[in-house]
Motif scaffolding. Sequence first.
Motif, PDB file in Angstrom:
ATOM      1  N   ARG A 298       0.662  -1.221  -0.084  1.00 25.12           N
ATOM      2  CA  ARG A 298       0.007  -0.074   0.114  1.00 25.12           C
ATOM      3  C   ARG A 298       0.869   1.221   0.064  1.00 25.12           C
ATOM      4  N   ILE A 299       1.957   1.078   0.666  1.00 20.57           N
ATOM      5  CA  ILE A 299       2.728   2.140   0.615  1.00 20.57           C
ATOM      6  C   ILE A 299       3.907   2.478  -0.375  1.00 20.57           C
ATOM      7  N   GLY A 300       3.681   1.503  -1.233  1.00 21.40           N
ATOM      8  CA  GLY A 300       4.843   1.440  -2.415  1.00 21.40           C
ATOM      9  C   GLY A 300       5.858   0.641  -2.282  1.00 21.40           C
ATOM     10  N   LEU A 301       5.911  -0.311  -1.345  1.00 22.27           N
ATOM     11  CA  LEU A 301       7.187  -0.970  -1.136  1.00 22.27           C
ATOM     12  C   LEU A 301       6.861  -2.505  -1.391  1.00 22.27           C
ATOM     13  N   ASN A 302       7.821  -3.328  -1.766  1.00 22.48           N
ATOM     14  CA  ASN A 302       7.862  -4.653  -2.381  1.00 22.48           C
ATOM     15  C   ASN A 302       7.244  -5.459  -1.005  1.00 22.48           C
TER      16      ASN A 302
ATOM     17  N   ILE B 181      10.994 -11.321  12.221  1.00 20.83           N
ATOM     18  CA  ILE B 181      12.542 -11.200  11.745  1.00 20.83           C
ATOM     19  C   ILE B 181      12.338 -10.769  10.303  1.00 20.83           C
ATOM     20  N   PHE B 182      13.194  -9.506   9.825  1.00 19.48           N
ATOM     21  CA  PHE B 182      13.018  -9.374   8.531  1.00 19.48           C
ATOM     22  C   PHE B 182      14.629  -9.535   8.062  1.00 19.48           C
ATOM     23  N   ALA B 183      14.753  -9.865   6.721  1.00 20.18           N
ATOM     24  CA  ALA B 183      16.188  -9.997   6.334  1.00 20.18           C
ATOM     25  C   ALA B 183      16.252  -9.647   4.897  1.00 20.18           C
ATOM     26  N   LYS B 184      17.191  -8.913   4.418  1.00 20.18           N
ATOM     27  CA  LYS B 184      17.538  -8.484   3.219  1.00 20.18           C
ATOM     28  C   LYS B 184      18.666  -9.524   2.654  1.00 20.18           C
ATOM     29  N   ILE B 185      18.079 -10.221   1.404  1.00 23.42           N
ATOM     30  CA  ILE B 185      19.013 -11.268   0.669  1.00 23.42           C
ATOM     31  C   ILE B 185      18.950 -11.165  -0.449  1.00 23.42           C
TER      32      ILE B 185
ATOM     33  N   GLY C  30      11.403  -1.251   6.331  1.00 21.06           N
ATOM     34  CA  GLY C  30      12.784  -1.259   6.013  1.00 21.06           C
ATOM     35  C   GLY C  30      13.009  -1.842   4.440  1.00 21.06           C
ATOM     36  N   ASP C  31      14.361  -1.884   4.173  1.00 16.23           N
ATOM     37  CA  ASP C  31      15.024  -2.358   3.034  1.00 16.23           C
ATOM     38  C   ASP C  31      15.351  -3.867   3.049  1.00 16.23           C
ATOM     39  N   TYR C  32      13.968  -4.483   3.287  1.00 14.17           N
ATOM     40  CA  TYR C  32      14.187  -5.954   3.410  1.00 14.17           C
ATOM     41  C   TYR C  32      13.448  -6.712   2.196  1.00 14.17           C
ATOM     42  N   THR C  33      13.709  -7.872   1.801  1.00 14.76           N
ATOM     43  CA  THR C  33      13.109  -8.745   0.867  1.00 14.76           C
ATOM     44  C   THR C  33      12.572 -10.019   1.217  1.00 14.76           C
ATOM     45  N   HIS C  34      12.949 -10.498   2.806  1.00 17.43           N
ATOM     46  CA  HIS C  34      12.052 -11.707   3.219  1.00 17.43           C
ATOM     47  C   HIS C  34      11.993 -11.501   4.495  1.00 17.43           C
TER      48      HIS C  34
ATOM     49  N   ALA D 227      22.073 -13.604   4.441  1.00 20.59           N
ATOM     50  CA  ALA D 227      21.415 -12.199   4.390  1.00 20.59           C
ATOM     51  C   ALA D 227      22.568 -11.075   4.687  1.00 20.59           C
ATOM     52  N   LYS D 228      22.227 -10.012   4.161  1.00 17.72           N
ATOM     53  CA  LYS D 228      22.945  -8.826   4.032  1.00 17.72           C
ATOM     54  C   LYS D 228      22.862  -8.026   5.612  1.00 17.72           C
ATOM     55  N   LYS D 229      21.223  -7.774   5.856  1.00 15.05           N
ATOM     56  CA  LYS D 229      20.615  -7.021   6.804  1.00 15.05           C
ATOM     57  C   LYS D 229      19.661  -7.821   7.671  1.00 15.05           C
ATOM     58  N   VAL D 230      19.667  -7.813   9.136  1.00 11.53           N
ATOM     59  CA  VAL D 230      18.510  -8.380   9.629  1.00 11.53           C
ATOM     60  C   VAL D 230      17.991  -7.494  10.538  1.00 11.53           C
ATOM     61  N   GLY D 231      16.513  -7.514  10.902  1.00 12.57           N
ATOM     62  CA  GLY D 231      15.801  -6.777  11.975  1.00 12.57           C
ATOM     63  C   GLY D 231      14.760  -7.610  12.815  1.00 12.57           C
TER      64      GLY D 231
END
Length: 168
Positions: free
Chosen positions: A61-65, A164-168, A141-145, A108-112
Amino acid sequence: MKKMMYTMMFVVIFITMNSCSADSVEGSNTSSTATETLITNYTYNDSEIETMKLINDYRVRIGLNALERINHISFKCEEHNKYMIANNVVDHNDFTLRSNNIINVLGAKKVGENVAYNYKTSEAAVKAWLDSPGHKENIEGDYTHFGLSVTTDPKTGKKYYTNIFAKI
């Protein structure tokens, strides 16, 4: 004065009963003492599916993936919920171990991470996260998974949420 004291007491109790917190880490592959085995099987309950859908609907809704769910991450979330229930806490203890595991196993490059406690519905938990700047930052955030676990304490009936969020 008495009315103010009761109001303050109510606020403290409300915050304690409906607590949540956020944490994140960026990193490179760091070794950890935890088992580095990929978990591929995870059975999602209705609350987990609903919460993930609410998060993805909000992101789109806010334009993110939309985020892709990964069973391994949900398993790590469930492990943390079980820890919080066993120890009667709501915290990010061992977040570094969880994030390092996700970095090492999934690349993962980044985890939240967001945690919450005592929200009866998925809508209430997601709303609380979106009303909190740190949690909202993770959700947006800039996450993919991502992965998520909603676990009910069998003794109290209260729900524990770990996302948990991750950018992979």
